[in-house]
Motif scaffolding. Structure first.
Motif, PDB file in Angstrom:
ATOM      1  N   TYR A  55       1.034  -0.892   0.011  1.00  0.00           N
ATOM      2  CA  TYR A  55       0.536  -0.258  -0.388  1.00  0.00           C
ATOM      3  C   TYR A  55       0.612   1.566   0.053  1.00  0.00           C
ATOM      4  O   TYR A  55       0.154   2.292  -0.731  1.00  0.00           O
ATOM      5  N   ALA A  57       4.607   4.159  -1.077  1.00  0.00           N
ATOM      6  CA  ALA A  57       4.749   4.615  -1.535  1.00  0.00           C
ATOM      7  C   ALA A  57       6.514   3.733  -2.645  1.00  0.00           C
ATOM      8  O   ALA A  57       6.049   4.088  -4.104  1.00  0.00           O
ATOM      9  N   LEU A  60       3.936   2.661  -6.480  1.00  0.00           N
ATOM     10  CA  LEU A  60       3.964   3.748  -6.832  1.00  0.00           C
ATOM     11  C   LEU A  60       4.837   3.817  -7.438  1.00  0.00           C
ATOM     12  O   LEU A  60       5.135   4.056  -9.154  1.00  0.00           O
ATOM     13  N   VAL A 204      -2.405   6.132  -2.651  1.00  0.00           N
ATOM     14  CA  VAL A 204      -0.624   5.903  -1.835  1.00  0.00           C
ATOM     15  C   VAL A 204      -1.626   6.006  -0.280  1.00  0.00           C
ATOM     16  O   VAL A 204      -2.705   6.971  -0.389  1.00  0.00           O
TER      17      VAL A 204
END
Length: 226
Positions: A55, A57, A60, A204
């Protein structure tokens, strides 16, 4: 199908702690959480790393690395610059942004010394180059498969933070290796899921680590830079 040996060797080089980007000097807020006794045991460290992979950063960052890789493959350098700027906007604290820029700058310098022909890629990025974008440049230049590169990116992140935990908690080396082994299924699952994410799904949920990063600079003593 077996991975091409040369590509595998390049991936191992790219994901190696010996890569001269200074990754060992960053904890991404982990130092704050350990000093404040939020994280004290191997199980707590494992849970934090697992949640960050699923979940946080880094998920991403890996998704942006993949988009940078794809942009380079089709010579859409304006997309490379777009995603680099997007990462600058994503970074929620000054320390995390500086970490990403500094590691990216170090990797770009290494790549430019090894492969001067990547100069147009570097020039296309208007602002400071993030590590994820520089990693994509290396992966494309070294002909590493995109999925392998993404898994290598995640594994490198996990290895760096496990090594930070070994020094901070402290944990033994064997415990650190057990953590990495236990994280293997999560690393594989996250790497498999990232290519399915649409651009509007790049969100995020990481306010805890963000707050830890924001207060890191005020710690009485620090071993790490973030």
């Amino acid at each position: 199908m077996a991975t091409d040996p040369q590509a595998l060797l390049r991936l191992l080089q790219l994901a190696s702690p010996a890569l001269p980007v200074g990754a060992f000097s960053y904890s991404e807020g982990l130092e704050t959480l350990i000093q404040r006794q939020v994280l004290q045991t191997p199980d707590q460290i494992y849970h934090w790393l697992e949640q960050e992979l699923c979940y946080g950063a880094v998920r991403l960052e890996a998704a942006v690395m993949l988009r940078g890789y794809q942009a380079l493959q089709v010579h859409q350098l304006e997309r490379l610059d777009y995603w680099n700027a997007w990462l600058s906007a994503l970074r929620e604290t000054a320390e995390l942004r500086q970490q990403s820029w500094q590691m990216g700058r170090a990797l770009v310098r290494t790549l430019e010394a090894l492969h001067p022909d990547i100069a147009p890629w570097v020039t296309a990025v208007a602002g400071p180059c993030h590590f994820a974008i520089a990693f994509a440049m290396a992966a494309v230049r070294w002909q590493i498969d995109a999925e392998d590169a993404m898994l290598g990116y995640l594994q490198s992140w996990a290895s760096n933070l496990v090594n930070a935990a070994i020094r901070l908690v402290p944990l033994g080396q064997t415990v650190g290796q057990r953590l990495l082994l236990d994280l293997s299924p999560t690393l594989a699952q996250v790497a498999a899921a990232i290519p399915t994410l649409a651009d509007d799904q790049l969100v995020v949920s990481g306010w805890g680590p963000s707050l830890a990063s924001m207060t890191h600079e005020t710690l009485y003593s620090r071993l790490f830079r973030s």
